[in-house]
Design a protein around this motif. Structure first.
Motif, PDB file in Angstrom:
ATOM      1  N   ASP A  86      21.286  -5.157 -45.023  1.00  0.00           N
ATOM      2  CA  ASP A  86      22.074  -6.332 -44.626  1.00  0.00           C
ATOM      3  C   ASP A  86      23.018  -6.005 -43.480  1.00  0.00           C
ATOM      4  OD1 ASP A  86      20.868  -7.870 -46.573  1.00  0.00           O
ATOM      5  OD2 ASP A  86      22.603  -7.917 -47.903  1.00  0.00           O
ATOM      6  N   GLU A  87      23.706  -4.864 -43.587  1.00  0.00           N
ATOM      7  CA  GLU A  87      24.641  -4.460 -42.538  1.00  0.00           C
ATOM      8  C   GLU A  87      23.907  -4.112 -41.246  1.00  0.00           C
ATOM      9  OE1 GLU A  87      28.209  -2.411 -45.118  1.00  0.00           O
ATOM     10  OE2 GLU A  87      26.311  -1.313 -44.910  1.00  0.00           O
ATOM     11  N   LEU A  88      22.759  -3.528 -41.355  1.00  0.00           N
ATOM     12  CA  LEU A  88      21.981  -3.123 -40.194  1.00  0.00           C
ATOM     13  C   LEU A  88      21.476  -4.316 -39.386  1.00  0.00           C
ATOM     14  CD1 LEU A  88      20.866  -0.622 -38.736  1.00  0.00           C
ATOM     15  CD2 LEU A  88      18.826  -0.833 -40.159  1.00  0.00           C
ATOM     16  N   PHE A  89      21.069  -5.360 -40.088  1.00  0.00           N
ATOM     17  CA  PHE A  89      20.480  -6.519 -39.418  1.00  0.00           C
ATOM     18  C   PHE A  89      21.371  -7.754 -39.408  1.00  0.00           C
ATOM     19  CE2 PHE A  89      16.893  -3.780 -40.287  1.00  0.00           C
ATOM     20  CZ  PHE A  89      16.257  -3.803 -39.066  1.00  0.00           C
ATOM     21  N   ASN A  90      22.679  -7.558 -39.610  1.00  0.00           N
ATOM     22  CA  ASN A  90      23.651  -8.652 -39.512  1.00  0.00           C
ATOM     23  C   ASN A  90      23.266  -9.857 -40.347  1.00  0.00           C
ATOM     24  OD1 ASN A  90      25.214  -7.172 -37.649  1.00  0.00           O
ATOM     25  ND2 ASN A  90      23.925  -7.871 -35.968  1.00  0.00           N
ATOM     26  N   MET A  91      22.794  -9.626 -41.553  1.00  0.00           N
ATOM     27  CA  MET A  91      22.346 -10.726 -42.394  1.00  0.00           C
ATOM     28  C   MET A  91      23.505 -11.417 -43.110  1.00  0.00           C
ATOM     29  SD  MET A  91      18.949  -8.844 -43.784  1.00  0.00           S
ATOM     30  CE  MET A  91      18.018 -10.243 -44.360  1.00  0.00           C
ATOM     31  N   ASN A  92      24.709 -10.872 -43.001  1.00  0.00           N
ATOM     32  CA  ASN A  92      25.866 -11.457 -43.680  1.00  0.00           C
ATOM     33  C   ASN A  92      26.733 -12.274 -42.749  1.00  0.00           C
ATOM     34  OD1 ASN A  92      25.239 -10.342 -46.193  1.00  0.00           O
ATOM     35  ND2 ASN A  92      26.197  -8.400 -45.652  1.00  0.00           N
TER      36      ASN A  92
END
Length: 64
Positions: free
Chosen positions: A57-63
């Motif tokens: 999530d942090e890697l792909f800006n999913m938040n």
């Protein structure tokens, strides 16, 4: 797909080639992912996150 791979890779002082070796892919694959020209498989996304010390999530800006 927007991601933070380049930012995190540079923070860790890891080259594209080294990250590629760790994830068992080519440097060109890492470059394509960083430039949002290629979406990694789920397994590769987990490998990238593991080696960069973040969640997928942090890697792909999913938040955001």
């Amino acid at each position: 797909m927007q991601n933070r791979i380049k930012e995190l890779r540079e923070q860790h002082g890891v080259s594209q080639g080294k990250l590629a070796d760790l994830c068992k892919v080519s440097r060109q694959t890492i470059n394509a992912i960083e430039n949002a020209k290629y979406a990694p498989s789920l397994q590769l996304a987990f490998d990238l996150a593991k080696h960069l010390g973040v969640t997928v999530d942090e890697l792909f800006n999913m938040n955001d």
